[in-house]
Motif scaffolding. Structure first.
Motif, PDB file in Angstrom:
ATOM      1  N   THR A   1     -23.040   7.240  -4.103  1.00 46.72           N
ATOM      2  CA  THR A   1     -24.193   7.815  -3.401  1.00 46.72           C
ATOM      3  C   THR A   1     -23.821   8.975  -2.475  1.00 46.72           C
ATOM      4  O   THR A   1     -24.708   9.630  -1.933  1.00 46.72           O
ATOM      5  CB  THR A   1     -24.897   6.733  -2.563  1.00 46.72           C
ATOM      6  N   ALA A   2     -22.507   9.217  -2.247  1.00 49.77           N
ATOM      7  CA  ALA A   2     -22.032  10.241  -1.301  1.00 49.77           C
ATOM      8  C   ALA A   2     -22.602   9.998   0.092  1.00 49.77           C
ATOM      9  O   ALA A   2     -22.820  10.927   0.868  1.00 49.77           O
ATOM     10  CB  ALA A   2     -22.392  11.647  -1.785  1.00 49.77           C
ATOM     11  N   ALA A   3     -22.819   8.734   0.409  1.00 53.91           N
ATOM     12  CA  ALA A   3     -23.391   8.368   1.706  1.00 53.91           C
ATOM     13  C   ALA A   3     -22.286   8.121   2.729  1.00 53.91           C
ATOM     14  O   ALA A   3     -21.116   7.981   2.386  1.00 53.91           O
ATOM     15  CB  ALA A   3     -24.259   7.113   1.557  1.00 53.91           C
ATOM     16  N   ARG A   4     -22.679   8.065   3.982  1.00 55.38           N
ATOM     17  CA  ARG A   4     -21.746   7.690   5.038  1.00 55.38           C
ATOM     18  C   ARG A   4     -21.553   6.177   5.002  1.00 55.38           C
ATOM     19  O   ARG A   4     -22.475   5.425   4.669  1.00 55.38           O
ATOM     20  CB  ARG A   4     -22.275   8.111   6.409  1.00 55.38           C
ATOM     21  N   SER A   5     -20.368   5.724   5.394  1.00 57.27           N
ATOM     22  CA  SER A   5     -20.077   4.299   5.295  1.00 57.27           C
ATOM     23  C   SER A   5     -21.013   3.462   6.160  1.00 57.27           C
ATOM     24  O   SER A   5     -21.404   2.358   5.780  1.00 57.27           O
ATOM     25  CB  SER A   5     -18.618   4.018   5.671  1.00 57.27           C
TER      26      SER A   5
ATOM     27  N   ASP B   1     -16.140  -1.386  10.437  1.00 59.41           N
ATOM     28  CA  ASP B   1     -15.733  -0.013  10.127  1.00 59.41           C
ATOM     29  C   ASP B   1     -14.477   0.026   9.257  1.00 59.41           C
ATOM     30  O   ASP B   1     -14.338   0.892   8.389  1.00 59.41           O
ATOM     31  CB  ASP B   1     -15.438   0.762  11.423  1.00 59.41           C
ATOM     32  N   MET B   2     -13.562  -0.888   9.521  1.00 61.79           N
ATOM     33  CA  MET B   2     -12.244  -0.817   8.891  1.00 61.79           C
ATOM     34  C   MET B   2     -12.150  -1.530   7.553  1.00 61.79           C
ATOM     35  O   MET B   2     -11.127  -1.425   6.871  1.00 61.79           O
ATOM     36  CB  MET B   2     -11.201  -1.416   9.844  1.00 61.79           C
ATOM     37  N   THR B   3     -13.209  -2.242   7.150  1.00 55.70           N
ATOM     38  CA  THR B   3     -13.117  -3.054   5.934  1.00 55.70           C
ATOM     39  C   THR B   3     -12.822  -2.211   4.700  1.00 55.70           C
ATOM     40  O   THR B   3     -11.931  -2.536   3.896  1.00 55.70           O
ATOM     41  CB  THR B   3     -14.419  -3.842   5.721  1.00 55.70           C
ATOM     42  N   MET B   4     -13.565  -1.124   4.531  1.00 60.43           N
ATOM     43  CA  MET B   4     -13.364  -0.276   3.353  1.00 60.43           C
ATOM     44  C   MET B   4     -12.062   0.516   3.455  1.00 60.43           C
ATOM     45  O   MET B   4     -11.394   0.762   2.452  1.00 60.43           O
ATOM     46  CB  MET B   4     -14.563   0.654   3.156  1.00 60.43           C
ATOM     47  N   THR B   5     -11.699   0.897   4.677  1.00 58.13           N
ATOM     48  CA  THR B   5     -10.410   1.575   4.877  1.00 58.13           C
ATOM     49  C   THR B   5      -9.268   0.658   4.450  1.00 58.13           C
ATOM     50  O   THR B   5      -8.281   1.113   3.832  1.00 58.13           O
ATOM     51  CB  THR B   5     -10.244   1.973   6.350  1.00 58.13           C
ATOM     52  N   ALA B   6      -9.414  -0.638   4.769  1.00 55.84           N
ATOM     53  CA  ALA B   6      -8.380  -1.609   4.400  1.00 55.84           C
ATOM     54  C   ALA B   6      -8.225  -1.705   2.889  1.00 55.84           C
ATOM     55  O   ALA B   6      -7.107  -1.863   2.369  1.00 55.84           O
ATOM     56  CB  ALA B   6      -8.726  -2.975   4.989  1.00 55.84           C
ATOM     57  N   VAL B   7      -9.329  -1.592   2.142  1.00 56.87           N
ATOM     58  CA  VAL B   7      -9.263  -1.608   0.676  1.00 56.87           C
ATOM     59  C   VAL B   7      -8.403  -0.448   0.180  1.00 56.87           C
ATOM     60  O   VAL B   7      -7.529  -0.620  -0.682  1.00 56.87           O
ATOM     61  CB  VAL B   7     -10.679  -1.523   0.061  1.00 56.87           C
TER      62      VAL B   7
END
Length: 397
Positions: free
Chosen positions: A249-253, A319-325
């Protein structure tokens, strides 16, 4: 008006010891009252049909000359039509009036935050204001009356961090300026705002553009996207699916982490993000590609929550969940960087107009002229773009 008695000298007044009232002359109605060893000045005046005694202070703390001067001013005030007020009471009133307007910077900050925080998107925004001001402004300004705050006080807050933490310092300057502007409107201070930038602080501090280091969000190269998506889709877990939806979607997290099922229109393939969750504060419609719809339909509906991508205790993902992936995948980039990758793809590998790509990213137009001519949200043009984007990142050849 009472008759003016014979004018006594300082020596004659000092010699008055007998109890009672002694006219001292010089001003009508002025007496030295002696009672139980205490001597004090009393002015008898007539206001309308009533007579009134006004205390002018103790003798000799208030001298004969000063008592006459005070008495004369009261007579003058009566002639001008004002109700007579004893000097001590007048002083108390002045002190009360001053106390009503002498507000400290801390008090004004707290009141400003109460007044304005309802305009902000969430409690985190208010917390950022509080933390910045508490850490960098309060040590120098907290107990100062806003009426006396001037350039040296503001510089004491800004100069220590202007070069080393310029982005923080710039925000701090703007926040101090806002608090002082609020105080001026409330009549707690007058004059120019010492925290203003243009034509003031810009003359004594280096321009932020000259000293700020621009740090772009780390992004994946466009050509690396297909192989990354293949690897991402092989991973299990709600965080991986949320990251996949961010990319599609090119959306913000933050927009994705807060998404709920009632925002999804499956029939028309549209995700409507409400204004309060958008950076620009304007509702944003996102056309959903076939791949995005397929992802949503594959998600489990979890009882007790409306979130598409719930975290622990049915709260939004952190905030960090997707960064952790991404870290576990050994990818040197951040989720927000995929918006940059999408923009690079649109500009380098497609013929879609620039403004359509900007609308897909929900960017606010800097050009007021361009913004004025933007009538719609180019939904169908963006739908075509998002479908092409989904095909590109799914390509594995």
């Amino acid at each position: 008006m009472p008759k003016i008695a014979k004018q006594l000298s300082d020596r004659a007044v000092a010699a008055l010891k007998a109890e009672g009232r002694h006219a001292v002359g010089g001003v009508a109605g002025l007496h030295l009252r002696v009672s139980a060893g205490h001597r004090g000045w009393v002015l008898r005046v007539k206001v309308g049909d009533a007579r009134k005694d006004i205390g002018l202070g103790a003798y000799p703390v208030v001298s004969l000359a000063e008592a006459r001067e005070r008495a004369w001013k009261i007579h003058e005030s009566i002639r001008e039509g004002h109700a007579p007020v004893a000097p001590r009471r007048q002083q108390r009133q002045a002190l009360l009036a001053q106390a009503a307007t002498e507000k400290t910077f801390r008090w004004c900050t707290e009141e400003f935050l109460k007044a304005k925080s309802s305009e902000w998107k969430n409690a985190k925004h208010r917390q950022q204001w509080e933390n910045t001001l508490e850490t960098y402004a309060m040590p120098a300004l907290a107990d100062l009356a806003v009426s006396v705050i001037d350039l040296p006080h503001v510089l004491a807050c800004l100069e220590p961090i202007w070069s080393s933490k310029n982005e923080t310092a710039s925000r701090l300057r703007g926040r101090i300026e806002s608090v002082l502007d609020w105080a001026a409107v409330r009549k707690y201070r007058t004059g120019e705002n010492p925290a203003r930038w243009k034509g003031h602080l810009d003359k004594v501090l280096a321009a932020p553009s000259k000293i700020q280091k621009v740090e772009h969000h780390r992004a994946l190269a466009v050509d690396d996207m297909p192989s990354f998506m293949t690897a991402l889709q092989s991973r299990v877990g709600i965080a991986a699916r949320a990251l996949e939806f961010v990319i599609l979607t090119a959306a913000r997290s933050g927009e994705v982490r807060g998404a709920i099922w009632t925002e999804i229109d499956f029939k028309n393939a549209i995700w409507t993000v409400p204004a309060e969750r958008m950076k620009a504060g304007v509702e944003h419609r996102v056309p959903l590609s076939d791949a995005a719809l397929h992802l949503l339909k594959s998600l489990p509906r979890i009882a007790g929550t409306e979130l598409l991508f719930p975290g622990t205790k049915d709260q939004p993902l952190s905030d960090m969940t997707m960064t952790a992936v991404m870290r576990r995948m050994n990818i040197d980039a951040v989720p927000h960087g995929f918006r940059s990758t999408f923009r690079d793809w649109a500009g380098e590998k497609t013929n879609f107009p620039r403004e359509v790509a900007e609308q897909a990213l929900a960017h606010t137009l800097e050009s007021k002229v361009e913004a004025a001519y933007r009538r719609g949200d180019a939904l169908e043009k963006r739908r075509q773009m998002m479908q092409e984007w989904a095909k590109f990142i799914a390509h594995t050849a």
